[in-house]
Design an enzyme around this catalytic site. Structure first.
Site, PDB file in Angstrom:
ATOM      1  N   SER A 113      30.612  66.330  47.769  1.00 33.88           N
ATOM      2  CA  SER A 113      29.731  65.188  47.467  1.00 33.88           C
ATOM      3  C   SER A 113      28.532  65.536  46.604  1.00 33.88           C
ATOM      4  CB  SER A 113      29.253  64.527  48.762  1.00 33.88           C
ATOM      5  OG  SER A 113      30.306  63.797  49.352  1.00 33.88           O
ATOM      6  N   PHE A 159      44.025  63.317  56.862  1.00 28.50           N
ATOM      7  CA  PHE A 159      43.424  63.529  58.173  1.00 28.50           C
ATOM      8  C   PHE A 159      44.266  62.931  59.307  1.00 28.50           C
ATOM      9  CE2 PHE A 159      39.829  63.719  55.211  1.00 28.50           C
ATOM     10  CZ  PHE A 159      39.331  64.963  55.542  1.00 28.50           C
ATOM     11  N   TYR A 178      26.313  55.565  54.312  1.00 29.09           N
ATOM     12  CA  TYR A 178      26.932  56.494  53.350  1.00 29.09           C
ATOM     13  C   TYR A 178      28.407  56.150  53.172  1.00 29.09           C
ATOM     14  CZ  TYR A 178      27.821  60.936  50.974  1.00 29.09           C
ATOM     15  OH  TYR A 178      28.149  61.895  50.044  1.00 29.09           O
ATOM     16  N   SER A 179      28.840  55.946  51.926  1.00 27.13           N
ATOM     17  CA  SER A 179      30.219  55.576  51.641  1.00 27.13           C
ATOM     18  C   SER A 179      30.610  56.122  50.279  1.00 27.13           C
ATOM     19  CB  SER A 179      30.388  54.048  51.645  1.00 27.13           C
ATOM     20  OG  SER A 179      31.664  53.679  51.166  1.00 27.13           O
ATOM     21  N   GLY A 233      27.382  68.742  50.240  1.00 26.91           N
ATOM     22  CA  GLY A 233      28.784  68.364  50.112  1.00 26.91           C
ATOM     23  C   GLY A 233      29.602  68.911  51.263  1.00 26.91           C
TER      24      GLY A 233
END
Length: 803
Positions: free
Chosen positions: A520, A577, A612-613, A758
């Site tokens: 990130s 995941f 947060y997205s 990140g």
């Protein structure tokens, strides 16, 4: 680093040596791997008879790759005595680049070691530890061992000629064969005594001389060893107790009890019997570097618990079991040919008892009787004193709490050399300062001296970033990540730390310069590009996204809200995941449109609040491409990476590889990525998984460069940088606020730092940069990060920026 653990030696004076002739060298391949070439130089066995028997000294050369910057030849001795050429093949990893550019680096196997006529007395492993450590039979057993070793070495023809004076004469033969009138010399530990001998025997032939971890020539040999085994160990043991977080006296009592217990009842292990002597050796060896403190602590626990397997493994790592007859025999050859050794065993016994009473951890090993008391030959050369006359061209560096070559010894050498020398002390423990420690101050001072001849007044380099170094070690030893690294930038230079492995399958050590996925942090790059387009009036920060991308997101979502995570756009899930997801989906290709579509299968988030997205930054990447007509990655390269020369940063697209440190995660019983379970390598994955929200691969150095340049105003006009730093409350870190692709975090010492961070499969990065020009970044090769790991990284950043 062997039994004496990079220690010492020298003598000379009586032998007149004719000038060495420049004969040239024939360079070829070395019998070991490394970017060096090798040759041999023929030298006399006995310099009193230069036309008599000869032996070949094996030499290696690492050539400067910058003829425009090259200023000469640097001959290096990394200690021992007898560090082998094969062990110096990686010198390019230790020596700073500017020194490699300035010099051809020459190393050599000194006479009697490695490939240079190696001596072997036929010593058993129990006869190979050089120091006369206490034995169960007491002083008579130590004396008998010393006499037995001396008898075994009596038949070695080279032994009388092993002294450091002759090694110095060999150095001059090497200099002549290289065709150099003068050399620069870099000596470490034993190499400092060799440097003093060379300078004394061949005045005027040294251009610059840097001596690190210094021997006192007036003390060799017995008083050198006594100093190390008494005051040196005593001062350094305080650091070990502080590492354990316990009272020094309590730790010492426990260690002594374990040593005494193992003297009575040794612990059989797969590698050999763990005796009290082996534990003494381990403690002494472990004091040489903070990184070995965890090993010593583990061995003490294993000894207490009678855990033979663990004790054997740690003993192997600390090299307490011996199997090198050449090294042991050669060391004794040097020491016994150099110093003046009493012949009366009673002198040793009395001094050893006195030292053991005052400094019980080493049991009088520095003063007890050596084989040199029974050596069959007397020294050929008388001891050589330091030469106080000549050019002021010597720099001494030494840790303040060095257990082997004490700071007091360095101070004594400084006084003996007079105004020719300057002394730089380093406020840290362990053996080795220049090249061998993370202290940026001593690295800068030493390199400036070797490259530019800049020599400071006597000074002390302060301790640097002990918390950062400790955090990196803590992450791999306590928190259990495979590899961790950190890099700190400030006005004085760059400091790097690494621990653990970059590749668990090969054991390759972690490096602070390895490439890793920075996930990130990519968002900060994207935000810079968008704000650059705002500055060019091609994007309106408060305009609806639908002006540029009609129909993609709700009409009232603005560009600012995307960058600020207040848009209400939900995040997307990833199939990697799910159970069996990593194996089945790690190479799947994703388009940004598919990622956004996946996100809209989730419920929307509250508009106007920080949530947060990653979807926000996928849309921001699409916005860049719509406005510029170019791939977003091209805009990042042109506006960020190329101007800052961030050559180690790539936006890989669909390339699933990382040419750097591997990343690791765990699979639970359903083969789902988890924080526990079976460890697997998760390095390989398709970065389109997150696209503009986190696809970048980079290094800690490039991350520091980016954040430093951003806060320094080199990437955005002041108005856009100010917008980027306007924050809303965020729940990512206590007290933090999120701006436009940039996060503000309070410092415990007051003030703040700016970052992004990140996290993803295999790698976690945390960074911090201040507006006064300090930057720090940390990476771990584990995912997902546990709360303990995250806390360690964030605490380390806070500590580094507050020091």
């Amino acid at each position: 680093m062997r039994k004496t653990l990079i220690v010492l030696a020298v003598v000379a004076g009586a032998v007149v040596v004719p000038p060495a002739r420049a004969e040239g060298l024939t360079w070829g391949h070395c019998p070991f791997d490394g970017p060096v070439e090798c040759a041999t130089v023929a030298v006399p066995v006995d310099y009193r008879d230069p036309g008599g028997g000869q032996l070949d000294i094996h030499v290696s050369r690492l050539r400067s790759q910058r003829p425009d910057l090259r200023r000469g030849t640097l001959i290096m001795n990394q200690g021992g005595p007898g560090v082998h050429l094969a062990d110096t093949a990686s010198v390019h990893e230790l020596v700073p680049r500017s020194v490699l550019d300035a010099y051809d680096i020459i190393s050599f196997d000194q006479r009697g070691f490695g490939a240079s006529a190696p001596v072997r007395c036929g010593l058993s492993p129990d006869e190979q530890f050089t120091f006369p450590w206490p034995l169960p039979g007491g002083e008579p057993a130590v004396r008998q061992r010393a006499r037995r070793i001396a008898d075994k070495c009596a038949g070695q023809e080279l032994m009388p000629f092993m002294g450091t004076a002759n090694v110095a004469r060999d150095v001059d033969r090497i200099r002549a064969a290289l065709g150099e009138d003068r050399i620069t010399y870099l000596g470490v530990s034993y190499g400092t005594y060799l440097g003093v001998a060379y300078d004394s025997l061949f005045p005027g032939r040294v251009d610059r001389m840097l001596l690190d971890s210094n021997i006192d020539p007036a003390a060799a040999w017995r008083n050198t060893f006594r100093d190390s085994m008494t005051a040196g160990v005593d001062v350094r043991f305080d650091d070990f107790a502080r590492y354990l977080g316990r009272d020094r006296a309590e730790v010492e009592r426990e260690v002594l009890d374990l040593m005494t217990g193992l003297d009575r009842d040794p612990l059989p292990t797969p590698s050999g019997r763990l005796t009290g002597t082996h534990l003494r050796i381990a403690v002494f060896a472990g004091l040489f570097n903070d990184k070995t403190f965890p090993l010593v602590a583990g061995l003490l626990t294993a000894a207490r618990d009678r855990d033979a397997v663990t004790a054997a493994g740690i003993g192997d790592q600390l090299s307490i079991w011996y199997d090198d007859d050449n090294d042991a025999s050669g060391e004794l050859g040097v020491f016994c040919a150099d110093g003046t050794w009493p012949r009366d065993p009673a002198v040793y016994a009395a001094q050893a008892r006195a030292d053991a009473r005052r400094y019980p951890l080493t049991g009088g090993a520095g003063a007890a009787v050596w084989p040199c008391a029974f050596w069959p030959s007397d020294p050929i050369d008388r001891p050589v004193a330091a030469n106080p006359h000549g050019r002021s061209n010597i720099l001494l560096t030494n840790n303040l709490r060095d257990p082997a070559t004490t700071f007091a010894a360095a101070g004594s050498l400084r006084r003996q050399l007079g105004d020719r020398a300057r002394l730089v002390g380093v406020d840290q423990g362990g053996h080795g300062a220049y090249m061998f420690s993370p202290n940026a101050c001593v690295q800068r001072v030493g390199t400036d001296f070797l490259v530019a001849g800049v020599r400071p007044a006597d000074m002390t380099c302060p301790a640097e970033h002990a918390g950062l170094a400790g955090a990196v070690e803590h992450l791999t030893t306590v928190d259990g990540v495979p590899g961790a690294a950190a890099e700190f930038h400030d006005a004085s230079g760059v400091t790097r730390f690494a621990s653990g492995v970059a590749d668990a399958s090969t054991g390759r050590p972690m490096s602070a310069t390895d490439r890793v996925r920075i996930f990130s942090n990519t968002k900060a790059f994207v935000a810079v590009v968008v704000l650059g387009l705002v500055a060019e009036h091609r994007i309106d920060l408060d305009a609806p996204v639908s002006r540029y991308l009609p129909g993609l997101v709700p009409d009232d979502v603005t560009v600012r809200q995307l960058l600020q995570h207040t848009s209400g756009l939900p995040d997307f899930d990833s199939a990697v995941f799910e159970p069996n997801g990593y194996a089945a989906h790690r190479f799947d290709h994703h388009t940004p449109e598919s990622l956004v579509a996946d996100a809209f299968t989730q419920p929307p988030l509250p508009r106007g609040e920080f949530h947060y997205s990653t979807t926000n930054y996928v849309v921001a990447g699409m916005l860049i491409e719509k406005v510029t007509g170019r791939p977003y990655a091209s805009e990042v390269r042109d506006r960020v990476l190329r101007p800052l020369h961030m050559r180690d940063t790539v936006l890989p697209g669909d390339d699933p590889t990382v040419k750097g440190a591997h990343g690791y995660a765990h699979l639970d019983e359903e083969n789902r990525i988890s924080d526990s379970g079976r460890p697997i390598d998760v390095t390989a994955l398709n970065p389109s998984l997150v696209w503009a929200g986190g696809e970048a691969v980079s290094t800690l150095g490039d991350l520091n460069t980016f954040f430093g340049a951003l806060l320094g105003g080199r990437l955005l006009p002041p108005a856009q940088l100010a917008e980027m730093r306007r924050t809303v409350p965020a729940d990512l870190i206590p007290g933090s606020g999120y701006g436009l692709g940039l996060m503000r975090v309070p410092l415990s010492c007051g003030g703040e730092y700016w970052t992004h961070g990140g996290s993803g499969l295999g790698h976690q990065t945390r960074s911090g940069a201040t507006t006064d020009g300090r930057q720090v970044s940390i990476v771990i090769t584990s995912a997902p990060a546990t709360p303990a790991q995250s806390r360690t990284m964030l605490d380390a950043i806070d500590t580094a920026l507050c020091e």
